[in-house]
Each structure stands twice: as C-alpha cells, then as structure tokens.
Write a protein that holds these residues in place. Structure first.
Motif, mmCIF file in Angstrom:
data_model
loop_
_atom_site.group_PDB
_atom_site.id
_atom_site.type_symbol
_atom_site.label_atom_id
_atom_site.label_comp_id
_atom_site.label_asym_id
_atom_site.label_seq_id
_atom_site.Cartn_x
_atom_site.Cartn_y
_atom_site.Cartn_z
ATOM 1 N N GLU A 146 0.839 -1.208 0.000
ATOM 2 C CA GLU A 146 0.000 0.000 0.000
ATOM 3 C C GLU A 146 0.871 1.254 0.000
ATOM 4 O O GLU A 146 1.883 1.337 0.699
ATOM 5 C CB GLU A 146 -0.893 0.012 1.235
ATOM 6 N N GLU A 147 0.457 2.220 -0.808
ATOM 7 C CA GLU A 147 1.180 3.490 -0.891
ATOM 8 C C GLU A 147 0.193 4.611 -1.183
ATOM 9 O O GLU A 147 -0.690 4.469 -2.018
ATOM 10 C CB GLU A 147 2.233 3.440 -2.007
ATOM 11 N N VAL A 148 0.326 5.714 -0.472
ATOM 12 C CA VAL A 148 -0.481 6.906 -0.744
ATOM 13 C C VAL A 148 0.481 8.042 -1.058
ATOM 14 O O VAL A 148 1.285 8.450 -0.217
ATOM 15 C CB VAL A 148 -1.374 7.276 0.451
ATOM 16 N N LYS A 149 0.417 8.514 -2.277
ATOM 17 C CA LYS A 149 1.293 9.603 -2.723
ATOM 18 C C LYS A 149 0.466 10.876 -2.776
ATOM 19 O O LYS A 149 -0.504 10.981 -3.533
ATOM 20 C CB LYS A 149 1.859 9.274 -4.108
ATOM 21 N N ARG A 150 0.832 11.860 -1.968
ATOM 22 C CA ARG A 150 0.106 13.118 -1.896
ATOM 23 C C ARG A 150 0.956 14.247 -2.450
ATOM 24 O O ARG A 150 2.167 14.257 -2.273
ATOM 25 C CB ARG A 150 -0.289 13.426 -0.448
ATOM 26 N N GLY A 151 0.315 15.206 -3.098
ATOM 27 C CA GLY A 151 1.065 16.342 -3.629
ATOM 28 C C GLY A 151 0.220 17.132 -4.602
ATOM 29 O O GLY A 151 -0.987 16.937 -4.716
ATOM 30 N N THR A 152 0.863 18.032 -5.326
ATOM 31 C CA THR A 152 0.162 18.787 -6.359
ATOM 32 C C THR A 152 0.073 17.921 -7.618
ATOM 33 O O THR A 152 0.818 16.941 -7.769
ATOM 34 C CB THR A 152 0.901 20.084 -6.693
ATOM 35 N N LEU A 153 -0.810 18.293 -8.522
ATOM 36 C CA LEU A 153 -0.925 17.541 -9.769
ATOM 37 C C LEU A 153 0.381 17.576 -10.560
ATOM 38 O O LEU A 153 0.739 16.594 -11.211
ATOM 39 C CB LEU A 153 -2.069 18.099 -10.617
ATOM 40 N N GLY A 154 1.082 18.697 -10.498
ATOM 41 C CA GLY A 154 2.371 18.781 -11.171
ATOM 42 C C GLY A 154 3.360 17.773 -10.619
ATOM 43 O O GLY A 154 4.056 17.072 -11.368
#
Length: 285
Positions: free
Chosen positions: A202-210
């Motif tokens: 499991e991995e959750v990558k958060r950030g801006t669309l860029g």
C-alpha cells in the motif's frame, strides 16, 4: 412507484476485502457459508477467499461479470422469487460501485424483492479518508474516459467543481491522466494517488498535480484510486496571474512552462496562456 414486496428470498450485496483477508466481516463469513446462490464476479477468487476464511460454500456458485450479467439476471431473480438467498460479491469492495450489480439490484426492485447490504470495504471511502484533503463533500466518477480528447472534456467539467472527486484509473493510463489533469486544472491543484489499498505494498502519494504527474511518468503498478481536491470556491482570475507569468518569462522560462508553473486551482494552464496573450495584445494596441 415500487411494487409491493412479495414473500420470497432476498438479494444480499456484500463488500469483500480489497486485499487484507482479515477485513472480512463475520456477516460476510456467514453469508458465504449459508447463501443458496453465490453470484461472483470471479468464481475462482471467491472460492479462494472462502478457503482463506476457513469457510465451505454450500450453495451454488455462479459467475456474474459484465459480459454475462444480462443473461444471469433472470435466473437470479427467479431464484430469489422462489425463496432463495442470493449473495452478490465482486473481486474486491462493494458490488455495483464501478462493478457488476446495479442491473441486478434494479431488476429486484422492479420485481418487489427484498434487498439488503452487508457493509464492507470500499476503495472509494478508504481513499477519501487517507487523502489528507477536504472531503466533507465529494463526487465519485468511476473511471475517466480512455481517449485523450474525452478525458480532457471530463477534466474541463471539474475545473470549477467544489467537491473533492474520487475516481479509479488503470495503472498504465495514470501518467497520461495526471499529465492532462495538471494541464487542464493547473499544476498546483492537490491530489492523492492511493495504490494497492490495504495490501502489502500500500502506498499513498500526496502532492500537487504537477508533482504527481512527474512521479507517475516512470510508471506505476497496482490498483489505483485517485482523490482530486475540489476547486477553490473563489477561483483566481487568470488576469491576476499574468504578472507572475511574465516575471518567469523575463527570467528565461518558456511561456508555456511559465503558465504551467503559475497556474493555480481553478485556473488552468490553458486559461492562463490565453490571458497572457490577451494582455500582450491589449498592450500592443
């Protein structure tokens, strides 16, 4: 108007684990062991799940996936009408949420048959909870269109959408989808990409669309659920960002790249590019 409910069996919709078998509820265990008919998206996976839970399925197991759904419905409705319990399960998560089930539910409603649901895992609500984004209000859009033009039209509809949007995407299309999203919605709009929820990797990558588009460019594997931040309720006027773009251009940045960098939630790269050209034309007159 719904038909009066008749004395008969019932349809049971059941959420199944997305990866972690221990997420199976006691009610799911009981239903798998006692249902007269188990309608499964993948019969092999359902039998494997039952084996992992130490359960013997005593009822008839039939396949129920997209290509056989229409043909199976009359038989399942007849079984319920005859007083049998039909359990509907998919490979993972809740039936009828971007999975087979809706048409069977509708057929049972039309026939006045009993329908119930055993609450269980859902990638939609799990991703929303993990996203770290404001999700008090959200919409679910299933899978985005596969074709580039249709996908951009879909993204255009989200430019001013104030609700968070959660959707599924195939891993081999994720990079293109995020790149289009960054261009249409602006590189600074936030999102979360949830991969292999509840599973070992499991991995959750958060950030801006860029940032997420750049991260996904090298390829991503696994089951993917994306949560997209809702638009700012008071979106910026593209004209207000023109000065920032011109400053970047003056420092040597290409115009298109400057627009992508300066774009914000509610103002897409394209809108900003057009605003810059309009301001330049006005200044030249």
């Amino acid at each position: 108007m719904e038909n009066p409910q008749v004395e008969a069996g019932r349809l049971v919709l059941a959420g199944t684990p997305m990866g972690e078998v221990r997420d199976a509820s006691d009610r799911l265990r009981e239903a798998l062991a006692t249902a007269d008919v188990v309608a499964a998206e993948d019969t092999r996976r359902t039998k494997t799940l039952a084996h992992s839970l130490g359960i013997t399925i005593t009822g008839r197991v039939v396949s129920f996936y997209d290509h056989v759904e229409a043909a199976r419905i009359p038989m399942l409705v007849a079984a319920i009408t005859d007083g049998r319990t039909v359990l509907l399960v998919t490979d993972a998560g809740m039936p009828s949420v971007s999975d087979p089930g809706y048409r069977l539910v509708a057929a049972c409603v039309d026939a006045g048959l009993a329908i119930t649901c055993l609450p269980g895992p859902s990638a939609v609500t799990t991703a929303l909870a993990l996203s770290g984004l404001p999700v008090e209000r959200f919409c679910f859009d299933g899978f985005p269109p596969r074709k580039h033009g249709q996908r951009r039209d879909w993204l255009d509809s989200l430019i001013a959408e104030p609700r968070a949007c959660v959707f599924f995407e195939a891993p081999h299309r994720l990079a293109d989808c995020l790149a289009d999203a960054a261009e249409v919605l602006g590189t600074q709009r936030r999102a979360a990409v949830c991969r292999e929820l509840t599973k070992t990797y499991e991995e959750v990558k958060r950030g801006t669309l860029g940032e997420l588009a750049e991260w996904a460019a090298d390829g991503v594997r696994g089951e993917i659920t994306v949560v997209l931040e809702g638009a700012n309720p008071e979106p910026a006027d593209p004209v207000d960002l023109v000065a920032a773009v011109e400053k970047l251009v003056a420092s040597g940045t290409r115009l298109k790249d400057a627009c992508a960098e300066a774009a914000t939630a509610g103002v897409s790269k394209r809108e900003l590019y057009e605003a810059v050209l309009a301001e330049r034309r006005a200044a030249a007159d």
